[in-house]
Design a protein around this motif. Structure first.
Motif, short mmCIF file in Angstrom:
data_model
loop_
_atom_site.label_atom_id
_atom_site.label_comp_id
_atom_site.label_asym_id
_atom_site.label_seq_id
_atom_site.Cartn_x
_atom_site.Cartn_y
_atom_site.Cartn_z
N GLU A 88 0.83 -1.20 0.00
CA GLU A 88 0.00 0.00 0.00
C GLU A 88 0.87 1.26 0.00
OE1 GLU A 88 -0.73 -2.71 1.79
OE2 GLU A 88 -2.58 -3.26 0.79
N ALA A 89 2.01 1.22 0.66
CA ALA A 89 2.92 2.37 0.65
C ALA A 89 3.46 2.60 -0.76
CB ALA A 89 4.06 2.15 1.63
N VAL A 90 3.82 1.53 -1.46
CA VAL A 90 4.30 1.66 -2.83
C VAL A 90 3.21 2.28 -3.69
CG1 VAL A 90 5.01 0.38 -4.90
CG2 VAL A 90 5.97 -0.23 -2.68
N GLU A 91 2.00 1.80 -3.53
CA GLU A 91 0.87 2.30 -4.32
C GLU A 91 0.63 3.79 -4.06
OE1 GLU A 91 -3.55 0.72 -5.51
OE2 GLU A 91 -2.67 0.06 -3.64
N GLU A 92 0.75 4.20 -2.82
CA GLU A 92 0.43 5.58 -2.46
C GLU A 92 1.56 6.57 -2.76
OE1 GLU A 92 -1.01 8.21 1.39
OE2 GLU A 92 -1.20 6.04 1.43
N PHE A 93 2.81 6.16 -2.55
CA PHE A 93 3.91 7.12 -2.58
C PHE A 93 4.85 7.02 -3.77
CE2 PHE A 93 2.89 6.68 1.99
CZ PHE A 93 2.47 7.98 2.21
N VAL A 111 5.97 6.84 -7.83
CA VAL A 111 5.50 7.27 -9.15
C VAL A 111 5.34 6.05 -10.05
CG1 VAL A 111 6.56 9.55 -8.96
CG2 VAL A 111 7.84 7.67 -10.01
N GLU A 112 4.59 6.20 -11.13
CA GLU A 112 4.31 5.07 -12.03
C GLU A 112 5.58 4.46 -12.62
OE1 GLU A 112 1.25 5.60 -14.93
OE2 GLU A 112 0.06 6.81 -13.56
N GLN A 113 6.63 5.25 -12.81
CA GLN A 113 7.86 4.78 -13.44
C GLN A 113 8.89 4.32 -12.42
OE1 GLN A 113 6.77 8.00 -13.64
NE2 GLN A 113 5.69 7.95 -15.59
N ALA A 114 8.51 4.13 -11.17
CA ALA A 114 9.45 3.75 -10.10
C ALA A 114 10.12 2.42 -10.41
CB ALA A 114 8.70 3.65 -8.78
N SER A 115 11.30 2.24 -9.81
CA SER A 115 12.00 0.97 -9.95
C SER A 115 12.62 0.58 -8.61
CB SER A 115 13.07 1.04 -11.03
OG SER A 115 14.10 1.91 -10.64
N PRO A 124 18.35 -7.96 -11.40
CA PRO A 124 17.98 -6.84 -12.28
C PRO A 124 16.87 -5.99 -11.65
CG PRO A 124 17.28 -8.94 -13.22
CD PRO A 124 18.04 -9.25 -11.97
N ALA A 125 16.83 -4.74 -12.03
CA ALA A 125 15.82 -3.83 -11.48
C ALA A 125 14.43 -4.24 -11.96
CB ALA A 125 16.12 -2.40 -11.90
N ARG A 126 13.44 -4.07 -11.07
CA ARG A 126 12.03 -4.23 -11.43
C ARG A 126 11.51 -2.82 -11.67
NH1 ARG A 126 12.70 -6.65 -6.67
NH2 ARG A 126 11.26 -5.28 -5.63
N GLN A 127 10.82 -2.62 -12.78
CA GLN A 127 10.35 -1.28 -13.11
C GLN A 127 8.84 -1.24 -13.29
OE1 GLN A 127 12.74 0.15 -16.40
NE2 GLN A 127 14.13 0.98 -14.87
N ARG A 186 5.36 0.78 -11.18
CA ARG A 186 4.72 0.71 -9.87
C ARG A 186 3.86 -0.54 -9.70
NH1 ARG A 186 1.52 5.83 -8.58
NH2 ARG A 186 0.20 4.98 -10.20
N GLU A 187 3.10 -0.91 -10.72
CA GLU A 187 2.22 -2.09 -10.60
C GLU A 187 3.04 -3.36 -10.36
OE1 GLU A 187 -1.07 -2.03 -10.21
OE2 GLU A 187 -0.82 0.14 -10.29
N LEU A 188 4.15 -3.50 -11.04
CA LEU A 188 5.02 -4.66 -10.83
C LEU A 188 5.61 -4.64 -9.42
CD1 LEU A 188 6.47 -7.17 -11.87
CD2 LEU A 188 8.26 -5.66 -12.75
N LEU A 189 5.97 -3.47 -8.93
CA LEU A 189 6.52 -3.35 -7.58
C LEU A 189 5.48 -3.74 -6.54
CD1 LEU A 189 8.49 0.00 -7.89
CD2 LEU A 189 9.32 -2.34 -8.25
N ILE A 190 4.24 -3.32 -6.74
CA ILE A 190 3.16 -3.66 -5.82
C ILE A 190 2.95 -5.17 -5.80
CG2 ILE A 190 0.66 -3.47 -5.44
CD1 ILE A 190 0.93 -0.57 -6.61
N GLU A 191 2.91 -5.79 -6.98
CA GLU A 191 2.73 -7.24 -7.05
C GLU A 191 3.88 -7.97 -6.36
OE1 GLU A 191 2.20 -8.57 -11.07
OE2 GLU A 191 0.78 -6.95 -11.48
N SER A 192 5.11 -7.49 -6.56
CA SER A 192 6.28 -8.11 -5.93
C SER A 192 6.21 -8.02 -4.42
CB SER A 192 7.56 -7.44 -6.43
OG SER A 192 7.72 -7.61 -7.79
N GLU A 193 5.81 -6.86 -3.90
CA GLU A 193 5.69 -6.70 -2.45
C GLU A 193 4.61 -7.62 -1.88
OE1 GLU A 193 7.62 -4.95 -0.30
OE2 GLU A 193 8.86 -4.60 -2.06
N ARG A 194 3.48 -7.72 -2.57
CA ARG A 194 2.41 -8.60 -2.09
C ARG A 194 2.85 -10.06 -2.08
NH1 ARG A 194 -2.21 -5.03 -4.80
NH2 ARG A 194 -2.56 -3.69 -3.00
#
Length: 60
Positions: A5-10, A12-16, A23-26, A28-36
């Motif tokens: 939820e913190a990733v989703e809220e804070f 940007v869409e292009q975050a990595s 390798p970097a994950r790029q 926001r949606e991919l980052l949210i899925e990875s955290e979950r």
């Protein structure tokens, strides 16, 4: 606030994000899925069995 939820809220869409030697994950949606996914593998602590301290029970 849980990490996803913190990733989703804070973030940007292009975050990595990048873990050591991975390798970097790029995106926001991919980052949210990875955290979950990461949090889904964690063991929940029984409040009756835990005490407040600086350490957290973890199953390796």
């Amino acid at each position: 606030m849980p990490q996803a939820e913190a990733v989703e809220e804070f973030y940007v869409e292009q975050a990595s994000m990048r873990e050591n030697f991975e390798p970097a994950r790029q995106g926001r949606e991919l980052l949210i899925e990875s955290e979950r996914r990461a949090l889904a593998g964690r063991v929940r602590c029984d409040p009756n069995a835990c005490t407040r301290s600086s350490s957290t029970p973890t199953r390796w």
